[in-house]
Design an enzyme around this catalytic site. Sequence first.
Site, short mmCIF file in Angstrom:
data_model
loop_
_atom_site.label_atom_id
_atom_site.label_comp_id
_atom_site.label_asym_id
_atom_site.label_seq_id
_atom_site.Cartn_x
_atom_site.Cartn_y
_atom_site.Cartn_z
N HIS A 152 0.97 -1.32 0.14
CA HIS A 152 0.02 -0.06 -0.10
C HIS A 152 1.01 1.37 0.07
O HIS A 152 2.12 1.06 0.10
CB HIS A 152 -0.80 0.03 1.25
N HIS A 198 -5.97 -1.43 3.96
CA HIS A 198 -5.91 -0.23 3.01
C HIS A 198 -4.85 -0.91 1.87
O HIS A 198 -4.11 -1.43 2.10
CB HIS A 198 -5.37 0.81 3.94
N HIS A 213 4.78 7.45 2.48
CA HIS A 213 5.45 6.40 2.30
C HIS A 213 4.79 5.29 1.43
O HIS A 213 3.53 5.74 1.22
CB HIS A 213 5.58 5.65 3.77
N HIS A 245 0.03 0.11 14.91
CA HIS A 245 -1.10 1.03 14.68
C HIS A 245 -2.31 0.48 15.31
O HIS A 245 -2.60 -0.93 15.19
CB HIS A 245 -1.38 1.22 12.92
N TYR A 254 9.16 2.12 10.43
CA TYR A 254 9.24 3.10 9.18
C TYR A 254 10.79 3.46 9.25
O TYR A 254 11.42 3.70 10.09
CB TYR A 254 8.60 4.31 9.41
N GLU A 264 7.54 1.80 4.57
CA GLU A 264 7.09 1.00 5.84
C GLU A 264 7.32 -0.39 5.50
O GLU A 264 6.90 -0.95 4.40
CB GLU A 264 5.69 1.46 6.12
FE LIG Z 1 1.36 2.42 5.71
#
Ligand SMILES: [Fe+2]
Length: 306
Positions: A152, A198, A213, A245, A254, A264
């Site tokens: 992503h 995502h 990122h 997260h 990251y 990431e």
């Molecule tokens: Fe991300």
Amino acid sequence: MAISKTIRPGLIQLRVLDLDETLNFYKTVVGLDEVGRTSDGRVMLKTYDEFDHHSVVLRKADEAGLDYVAFKVVSPEVLEELKVATEEFGYPVKVAEDEQPGYGKRYAFMLPTGHCIQLYAEVELAADIPMLRNPDPWKEEPRGMRAQRFDHLLCYGPNIAEAERYFIEVLGMYAPEVCNTEDGKRFATWLTGGNKAHDIAFVEYDKPGKMHHFAFYLQDWNDIGHAADLIGKYRVKRDVGPTRHAITRGQTIYFFEPSGNRIETYAGGYAAYPDNPQRVWDVAEVGRGLFYYEGELIPSFLEVVS
Ligand SMILES: [Fe+2]
């Protein structure tokens, strides 16, 4: 049966400063395989676990950042439908003319956030794909961070509410999670066309066309720790993590590649379904949403983009 009209973000082209140094980083530290070069010298790469011809392209430029990201759609017929629907939505569409070996026709257009998005329906398999018959997890033991796939990206730019509306109304994607300002405006959105939490995310930002990122999927939390070991060993410029997260629930670290693009490495995350209710974050809580262990925003995370 696809959940939306898109299957995945399958191709990303990045601008890099020192091509040789950055290429060596992606191969040695991240663990990508070099597929070849285009006639104009761009480098094509893929992970060991991807089937498509290539997924990451590095282009030497004076400034780092994102050239474009391309989404694979479910069929050539749907690709033509989406071209028309994109133009009707208000975005002029053209055929992408830069060479991408193995890829069929790609349509390109600009979002109001300043990001170039492409759509395609056909791509050849890579010469070296994962095993299909009585398959081992890998043919050769993966190198470096053992990146499994391009997963992503997070884009920063203006007018993200309209971009979100495009992805939902035209591409049929959905937003499992969003973040709103106190007066109810969209501050961030996480969008997917499948069951991943995502495929692409946006944060509202005054400058257009910025990339925060892009991410590679790793197997699990152990591999996130292994990635952190490599960041230590190779003295990589780390940004945040290892941490978790709350938004998407992924495990993460990251860091910056030599040209300054933020990468990431991401594992876990919930399975998203389009019929589940949307999770909503207040902007005052987004620091905790992004960095659940730290419980607050890390300033570089909002300020540094390429
Ligand atoms: Fe991300």
